[in-house]
Design a protein around this motif. Sequence first.
Motif, short mmCIF file in Angstrom:
data_model
loop_
_atom_site.label_atom_id
_atom_site.label_comp_id
_atom_site.label_asym_id
_atom_site.label_seq_id
_atom_site.Cartn_x
_atom_site.Cartn_y
_atom_site.Cartn_z
N SER A 1 56.12 -29.16 -88.10
CA SER A 1 55.83 -28.07 -88.99
C SER A 1 56.03 -26.96 -88.11
O SER A 1 56.65 -26.64 -87.03
CB SER A 1 54.77 -28.02 -89.83
OG SER A 1 54.55 -27.04 -90.66
N ASP A 2 55.18 -25.89 -88.31
CA ASP A 2 54.91 -24.50 -87.49
C ASP A 2 54.15 -24.99 -86.28
O ASP A 2 54.04 -23.71 -85.56
CB ASP A 2 54.26 -23.42 -88.25
CG ASP A 2 55.09 -23.14 -89.45
OD1 ASP A 2 56.22 -22.59 -89.16
OD2 ASP A 2 54.76 -23.23 -90.83
N LEU A 3 53.58 -25.76 -86.17
CA LEU A 3 52.63 -26.22 -84.94
C LEU A 3 53.79 -26.48 -83.69
O LEU A 3 54.64 -27.45 -83.76
CB LEU A 3 51.73 -27.46 -85.21
CG LEU A 3 50.93 -27.65 -84.06
CD1 LEU A 3 49.99 -26.84 -83.64
CD2 LEU A 3 49.93 -29.06 -84.79
N ARG A 4 53.44 -25.70 -82.82
CA ARG A 4 54.38 -26.04 -81.64
C ARG A 4 53.89 -26.40 -80.14
O ARG A 4 54.66 -27.35 -79.45
CB ARG A 4 55.35 -24.68 -81.33
CG ARG A 4 56.15 -24.63 -80.27
CD ARG A 4 57.44 -25.46 -80.65
NE ARG A 4 58.49 -25.46 -79.45
CZ ARG A 4 58.34 -26.36 -78.80
NH1 ARG A 4 57.45 -27.32 -78.47
NH2 ARG A 4 59.13 -26.54 -77.69
N VAL A 5 52.58 -26.10 -79.94
CA VAL A 5 52.10 -26.62 -78.78
C VAL A 5 50.51 -26.81 -78.74
O VAL A 5 49.94 -26.11 -79.39
CB VAL A 5 52.00 -25.26 -77.72
CG1 VAL A 5 51.09 -25.68 -76.50
CG2 VAL A 5 53.68 -25.00 -77.23
N ILE A 6 50.04 -28.14 -78.20
CA ILE A 6 48.68 -28.40 -78.07
C ILE A 6 48.48 -28.70 -76.56
O ILE A 6 49.25 -29.94 -76.37
CB ILE A 6 48.12 -29.43 -79.08
CG1 ILE A 6 48.36 -28.77 -80.55
CG2 ILE A 6 46.76 -29.68 -78.73
CD1 ILE A 6 48.06 -30.10 -81.31
N ASN A 7 48.24 -27.73 -75.84
CA ASN A 7 47.82 -28.08 -74.38
C ASN A 7 46.31 -28.09 -74.24
O ASN A 7 45.45 -27.53 -74.70
CB ASN A 7 48.38 -27.12 -73.53
CG ASN A 7 50.01 -27.10 -73.43
OD1 ASN A 7 50.48 -28.00 -73.88
ND2 ASN A 7 50.50 -26.20 -72.95
N GLU A 8 45.81 -29.34 -73.62
CA GLU A 8 44.43 -29.63 -73.25
C GLU A 8 44.22 -29.24 -71.92
O GLU A 8 44.91 -30.20 -71.04
CB GLU A 8 43.89 -30.94 -73.38
CG GLU A 8 42.63 -31.38 -73.15
CD GLU A 8 41.92 -32.79 -73.30
OE1 GLU A 8 40.93 -33.09 -72.82
OE2 GLU A 8 42.91 -33.41 -73.87
N ASP A 9 43.79 -28.17 -71.30
CA ASP A 9 43.44 -27.57 -70.09
C ASP A 9 42.28 -28.01 -69.36
O ASP A 9 41.04 -27.64 -70.02
CB ASP A 9 44.12 -26.14 -69.82
CG ASP A 9 45.51 -26.03 -70.37
OD1 ASP A 9 46.22 -27.07 -70.25
OD2 ASP A 9 45.88 -25.00 -70.76
#
Length: 239
Positions: free
Chosen positions: A38-46
């Motif tokens: 959907s509108d979710l583009r990035v999930i980065n765990e840093d």
Amino acid sequence: MIEIHPAQRRGTANFDWLFSRHTFSFGQYYDPQQNGFSDLRVINEDIVQSGKGFGTHPHRDMEIFTYVIDGALEHKDSMGTGSVIETGDVQLMSAGSGITHSEFNHSEQELVHFLQIWLIPDQKGIQPSYQQSHFSAAEKQGQLRLVISPDGRDGSLSIHQDVQVYAGCFDGDEQTQLVLADKRYVFVHMVRGSLTVSGTVLNAGDGARIRDENLISFGQGQNAEVLVFDLRPFELAGA
């Protein structure tokens, strides 16, 4: 229908100062089946080493929010904002027509561990803006606390998109349910611990796409912390 994206299938980036895990395609990591939802583009765990961080760099036309898991992150941007984002804080930056910012580990001794998440806005070229709020552990314990919404209701941060983001913590017998409008999509990201979501066990780093459901249950947590995204029902190309 629930579709699991296991933590071990995420992309990784490993530098002297940064270790990052990518739920969706990002940077040098590309998976045609993981281009967002959907509108979710990035999930980065840093995880960023003490005193290190991301130097000044630009963004535009993206809703970017940061969720600190452990430690403290120092933020500066071209709007003149300077802040420290600590455990329990949610920061939301609307890049809009263009912004530059930097983010560094605020500590000279400890690591900082956080999620950075991007969502596509509902319009381009808006005036950039910055918001930050703290949501205590008590507000999230045994329930889903609304932290981001289009209208900023209930003390949530206001986003330029039709999305609701909830944060929750569950342990032992604690349980709750999320009631959805018809045809909504949901993405669940496990921040830590383990949790049973509508009969499926999710562990730290796991993601789950959920479609065609009107009621989602959460329970049987073991030191669980979770983010839940209530999203518009459409698919990004290749996702």
